[in-house]
Design a protein around this motif. Structure first.
Motif, PDB file in Angstrom:
ATOM      1  N   GLY A 117      91.656 -37.815 -86.001  1.00 53.30           N
ATOM      2  CA  GLY A 117      91.124 -38.384 -84.774  1.00 53.30           C
ATOM      3  C   GLY A 117      91.849 -39.642 -84.347  1.00 53.30           C
ATOM      4  N   SER A 118      93.077 -39.822 -84.807  1.00 52.76           N
ATOM      5  CA  SER A 118      93.861 -40.994 -84.428  1.00 52.76           C
ATOM      6  C   SER A 118      94.175 -40.955 -82.936  1.00 52.76           C
ATOM      7  N   SER A 119      94.310 -42.136 -82.329  1.00 56.79           N
ATOM      8  CA  SER A 119      94.825 -42.208 -80.970  1.00 56.79           C
ATOM      9  C   SER A 119      96.300 -41.832 -81.002  1.00 56.79           C
ATOM     10  N   LEU A 120      96.777 -41.230 -79.916  1.00 54.48           N
ATOM     11  CA  LEU A 120      98.159 -40.748 -79.873  1.00 54.48           C
ATOM     12  C   LEU A 120      98.875 -41.309 -78.653  1.00 54.48           C
ATOM     13  N   VAL A 121     100.126 -41.711 -78.863  1.00 55.02           N
ATOM     14  CA  VAL A 121     101.005 -42.109 -77.771  1.00 55.02           C
ATOM     15  C   VAL A 121     102.233 -41.213 -77.848  1.00 55.02           C
ATOM     16  N   MET A 122     102.435 -40.413 -76.812  1.00 54.19           N
ATOM     17  CA  MET A 122     103.532 -39.444 -76.794  1.00 54.19           C
ATOM     18  C   MET A 122     104.648 -39.983 -75.896  1.00 54.19           C
ATOM     19  N   PRO A 123     105.859 -40.217 -76.451  1.00 54.08           N
ATOM     20  CA  PRO A 123     106.899 -40.935 -75.706  1.00 54.08           C
ATOM     21  C   PRO A 123     107.650 -40.110 -74.683  1.00 54.08           C
ATOM     22  N   GLY A 124     107.459 -38.777 -74.663  1.00 53.73           N
ATOM     23  CA  GLY A 124     108.186 -37.947 -73.713  1.00 53.73           C
ATOM     24  C   GLY A 124     109.688 -38.095 -73.890  1.00 53.73           C
ATOM     25  N   PRO A 125     110.444 -38.094 -72.789  1.00 57.81           N
ATOM     26  CA  PRO A 125     111.902 -38.190 -72.899  1.00 57.81           C
ATOM     27  C   PRO A 125     112.404 -39.620 -73.044  1.00 57.81           C
ATOM     28  N   ASN A 126     111.496 -40.566 -73.162  1.00 57.09           N
ATOM     29  CA  ASN A 126     111.871 -41.990 -73.202  1.00 57.09           C
ATOM     30  C   ASN A 126     112.268 -42.388 -74.617  1.00 57.09           C
ATOM     31  N   MET A 127     113.464 -41.972 -75.016  1.00 58.33           N
ATOM     32  CA  MET A 127     113.885 -42.137 -76.403  1.00 58.33           C
ATOM     33  C   MET A 127     114.971 -43.193 -76.582  1.00 58.33           C
ATOM     34  N   THR A 128     115.150 -44.055 -75.599  1.00 54.90           N
ATOM     35  CA  THR A 128     116.116 -45.141 -75.762  1.00 54.90           C
ATOM     36  C   THR A 128     115.481 -46.249 -76.605  1.00 54.90           C
ATOM     37  N   PRO A 129     116.288 -47.031 -77.323  1.00 50.92           N
ATOM     38  CA  PRO A 129     115.714 -48.121 -78.129  1.00 50.92           C
ATOM     39  C   PRO A 129     114.845 -49.089 -77.337  1.00 50.92           C
ATOM     40  N   PRO A 130     115.255 -49.543 -76.130  1.00 51.11           N
ATOM     41  CA  PRO A 130     114.360 -50.446 -75.393  1.00 51.11           C
ATOM     42  C   PRO A 130     113.029 -49.791 -75.037  1.00 51.11           C
ATOM     43  N   ALA A 131     113.060 -48.495 -74.677  1.00 49.28           N
ATOM     44  CA  ALA A 131     111.823 -47.804 -74.315  1.00 49.28           C
ATOM     45  C   ALA A 131     110.894 -47.685 -75.518  1.00 49.28           C
ATOM     46  N   ILE A 132     111.446 -47.332 -76.677  1.00 51.80           N
ATOM     47  CA  ILE A 132     110.609 -47.184 -77.872  1.00 51.80           C
ATOM     48  C   ILE A 132     110.024 -48.534 -78.275  1.00 51.80           C
ATOM     49  N   ALA A 133     110.848 -49.585 -78.248  1.00 52.27           N
ATOM     50  CA  ALA A 133     110.341 -50.914 -78.582  1.00 52.27           C
ATOM     51  C   ALA A 133     109.207 -51.304 -77.640  1.00 52.27           C
ATOM     52  N   GLY A 134     109.362 -51.000 -76.349  1.00 51.61           N
ATOM     53  CA  GLY A 134     108.322 -51.322 -75.381  1.00 51.61           C
ATOM     54  C   GLY A 134     107.033 -50.550 -75.624  1.00 51.61           C
ATOM     55  N   ILE A 135     107.159 -49.268 -75.968  1.00 54.42           N
ATOM     56  CA  ILE A 135     105.968 -48.453 -76.245  1.00 54.42           C
ATOM     57  C   ILE A 135     105.234 -48.975 -77.482  1.00 54.42           C
ATOM     58  N   LEU A 136     105.992 -49.339 -78.515  1.00 48.32           N
ATOM     59  CA  LEU A 136     105.379 -49.881 -79.731  1.00 48.32           C
ATOM     60  C   LEU A 136     104.563 -51.132 -79.409  1.00 48.32           C
ATOM     61  N   ARG A 137     105.110 -51.989 -78.558  1.00 50.37           N
ATOM     62  CA  ARG A 137     104.420 -53.239 -78.192  1.00 50.37           C
ATOM     63  C   ARG A 137     103.218 -52.964 -77.281  1.00 50.37           C
ATOM     64  N   ASP A 138     103.480 -52.248 -76.193  1.00 49.45           N
ATOM     65  CA  ASP A 138     102.489 -52.124 -75.121  1.00 49.45           C
ATOM     66  C   ASP A 138     101.252 -51.348 -75.538  1.00 49.45           C
ATOM     67  N   HIS A 139     101.422 -50.418 -76.478  1.00 50.10           N
ATOM     68  CA  HIS A 139     100.306 -49.545 -76.857  1.00 50.10           C
ATOM     69  C   HIS A 139      99.743 -49.868 -78.238  1.00 50.10           C
ATOM     70  N   HIS A 140     100.166 -51.001 -78.796  1.00 46.97           N
ATOM     71  CA  HIS A 140      99.606 -51.495 -80.069  1.00 46.97           C
ATOM     72  C   HIS A 140      99.658 -50.410 -81.154  1.00 46.97           C
ATOM     73  N   VAL A 141     100.817 -49.789 -81.276  1.00 45.78           N
ATOM     74  CA  VAL A 141     101.008 -48.699 -82.229  1.00 45.78           C
ATOM     75  C   VAL A 141     100.849 -49.224 -83.658  1.00 45.78           C
ATOM     76  N   THR A 142     100.154 -48.467 -84.490  1.00 47.79           N
ATOM     77  CA  THR A 142      99.964 -48.855 -85.894  1.00 47.79           C
ATOM     78  C   THR A 142     100.826 -48.040 -86.850  1.00 47.79           C
ATOM     79  N   VAL A 143     101.148 -46.802 -86.478  1.00 40.40           N
ATOM     80  CA  VAL A 143     101.954 -45.922 -87.333  1.00 40.40           C
ATOM     81  C   VAL A 143     102.987 -45.219 -86.463  1.00 40.40           C
ATOM     82  N   THR A 144     104.214 -45.174 -86.941  1.00 36.75           N
ATOM     83  CA  THR A 144     105.259 -44.438 -86.231  1.00 36.75           C
ATOM     84  C   THR A 144     106.200 -43.817 -87.247  1.00 36.75           C
ATOM     85  N   ALA A 145     107.000 -42.864 -86.783  1.00 39.11           N
ATOM     86  CA  ALA A 145     107.897 -42.146 -87.695  1.00 39.11           C
ATOM     87  C   ALA A 145     109.132 -41.688 -86.932  1.00 39.11           C
TER      88      ALA A 145
END
Length: 540
Positions: free
Chosen positions: A246-274
């Motif tokens: 039941g974890s919350s999910l953030v799906m990055p879509g095609p946004n796989m550039t380093p700046p985009a991933i860093a922004g998603i990690l920050r903006d959505h308060h991600v706790t686990v990534t892989a």
């Protein structure tokens, strides 16, 4: 005497119905092709899963029919992750980075009946559809792209398809837990890709393991960002495990550039990534000191993690990388490098050495190292190296259609992983190399991974790959292929001097070549095959 427990199948419908009932309020966030953010929840997602399952009936997909996906990590892809297997069909994720010949080969080999394609990937997929002999329908998922879609009777729009059917009513039922749920193909670095077929049972058990504290410990409070592609080894099983928890999910879509991933990690308060090492190499420079305070677990796998990369993350944000090891054939997580009580009191340098290993076997996974010539099982003494072999309830027993004739499996049923490893007395696996990437110099083996780690620890080095080149006297010698950091000038002599202080003299590469980037495989690993072909005639 038999036990008296209920015969209850370990199958994905249980995971789906649990999430639908318990976690309807939990958020699922999707980032579209243009960077737009779409928010939904498990309740709306579950209804779309039910509609997608009914749509497969409307499309006439056969029982146990293969359903292809050619998609990024999106909420719609997550819908198909459950709609397809819960309705009795087999999900076949097509790797969007495969060469055309391999893509066509696996679609035909699996006999995909329909393929779901993200609109932003449609132009990449559609030119080859006529070569896919069993594909009857292509369903286009709108992901915010403006890619033109032709007027063709074989094409259906995903949202229109879902709107045209009523949601599947009642409970999904899978009577046989050993029924196929999904299939993935290996990346095919040698020969054609080979199919690995996962059962409902293996997928559920693997998901349970991912929820365990000494694996990834996913819980309901977590916010998961799966950067590892859903088209490769089921995104390491994290989507299934997240829905189970039941974890919350953030799906990055095609946004796989380093700046985009860093922004998603920050903006959505991600706790686990892989993700794979090349991803985290790119993201690290995008971060500030003390950034990402919510992140508690940074999983990395796919290839050995350079010690310098893990320490770089620890020094920048206070959280080192946790290695995991596995392969398509192991579902894939087979080990995780979580520290144990035996490591209490170690220095930072000693802990970094432990984190540079692939970790210990997941519960229910058995590992052994064997002499590749004699088959002798070797000791876990932290020194003896051998071929790593694996067995367990989510480890492949054969390939689809027995493509390799059983060559990848031992007589007693263990999977030959193709990795060379050392295991210490506490079960921590150190990957020495891939068998095909070892350098055999004068009868002695040199680990390309060890050399790469030492070179990448040098200031000014962005990436490094070590390959074997032919040598008249020694049979093979190591060649270092080095990518300098932008604006940095490195010399051959400086690199060799750096390595010479860290390894035995006979292991020092004979030469260094500087390249713009290390070529990557379809799964983001270093493509040493490409480098070997490029530098086949190189002379030191």
């Amino acid at each position: 005497m038999l036990g008296q427990m209920q015969d209850y199948p370990l199958a994905l419908p249980h995971v789906f119905h649990r999430a639908e009932q318990l976690f309807a309020h939990k958020p699922i966030v999707g980032v579209g092709a243009g960077g737009t953010v779409h928010r939904t929840d498990y309740r709306a997602w579950a209804e779309r899963v039910r509609r997608a399952a009914a749509a497969l009936d409307a499309l006439g997909v056969s029982a146990e029919g293969r359903v292809g996906t050619f998609c990024w990590n999106t909420p719609a892809h997550l819908e198909l992750y459950f709609a397809v297997p819960c309705s009795g069909r087999v999900l076949h994720t097509l790797n969007i980075r495969l060469f055309t010949e391999q893509l066509v080969y696996i679609a035909n080999h699996a006999e995909d009946e329909v393929v779901f394609v993200d609109r932003s990937l449609f132009g990449q997929f559609w030119p080859h559809v006529d070569q896919m002999t069993t594909v009857r329908k292509v369903i286009v998922i709108d992901d915010g792209s403006d890619t033109a879609i032709p007027d063709d009777e074989r094409i259906t729009r995903y949202d229109a398809l879902l709107d045209s059917v009523e949601p599947f009513p009642g409970r999904f039922e899978i009577a046989d837990e050993n029924q196929a749920a999904a299939m993935c193909y290996t990346s095919g670095t040698t020969g054609n890709p080979k199919g690995v077929v996962y059962s409902h049972r293996s997928t559920v058990l693997h998901s349970i393991a991912v929820l365990m504290a000494d694996v990834a410990g996913l819980v309901e409070r977590d916010v998961l960002l799966p950067v590892v592609p859903m088209f490769h080894a089921n995104a390491w099983g994290t989507p299934y495990a997240a829905v189970f928890a039941g974890s919350s999910l953030v799906m990055p879509g095609p946004n796989m550039t380093p700046p985009a991933i860093a922004g998603i990690l920050r903006d959505h308060h991600v706790t686990v990534t892989a993700g794979v090492p090349t991803i985290w190499m790119g993201v690290l420079p995008e971060l500030s000191e003390g950034d990402l305070p919510d992140l508690r677990l940074l999983l990395c796998g796919g290839s050995a993690v350079p010690k310098s990369l893990s320490e770089g993350w620890r020094k920048k944000i206070g959280l080192p990388i946790t290695q995991a090891w596995g392969m398509t054939e192991t579902s894939p997580i087979a080990t995780t490098g979580v520290l144990k009580s035996v490591h209490d009191g170690l220095s930072d340098d000693e802990l970094a050495d432990v984190r540079a290993t692939a970790g210990t076997p997941s519960p229910l996974v058995d590992l052994r190292i064997c002499d590749p010539d004699t088959g002798e099982v070797l000791p876990w003494d932290g020194e003896t190296s051998g071929e790593l072999q694996s067995a367990g309830p989510w480890i492949a027993a054969s390939y689809y259609r027995n493509e390799d004739g059983g060559k990848q499996f031992t007589e007693d049923g263990w999977l030959k992983t193709g990795d060379v490893a050392v295991i210490d007395p506490y079960g921590y696996v150190k990957l020495v190399d891939r068998t095909k990437d070892l350098v055999k110099s004068g009868g002695e083996w040199i680990s390309s991974v060890d050399l790469e780690n030492e070179i990448m620890a040098m200031d000014g080095v962005a990436e490094a790959a070590v390959i074997a080149i032919p040598d008249e006297k020694w049979s093979e010698r190591p060649l270092a292929c080095v990518v300098p950091e932008e604006g940095v000038e490195l010399t051959r002599e400086a690199v060799l001097e750096h390595v010479a202080t860290r390894v035995a003299k006979w292991q020092v590469p004979d030469d260094v070549v500087f390249i713009d980037e290390v070529p990557k495989t379809s799964t983001g690993k270093f493509s040493k095959k490409t480098l070997r072909e490029k530098f086949a005639g190189h002379q030191a």
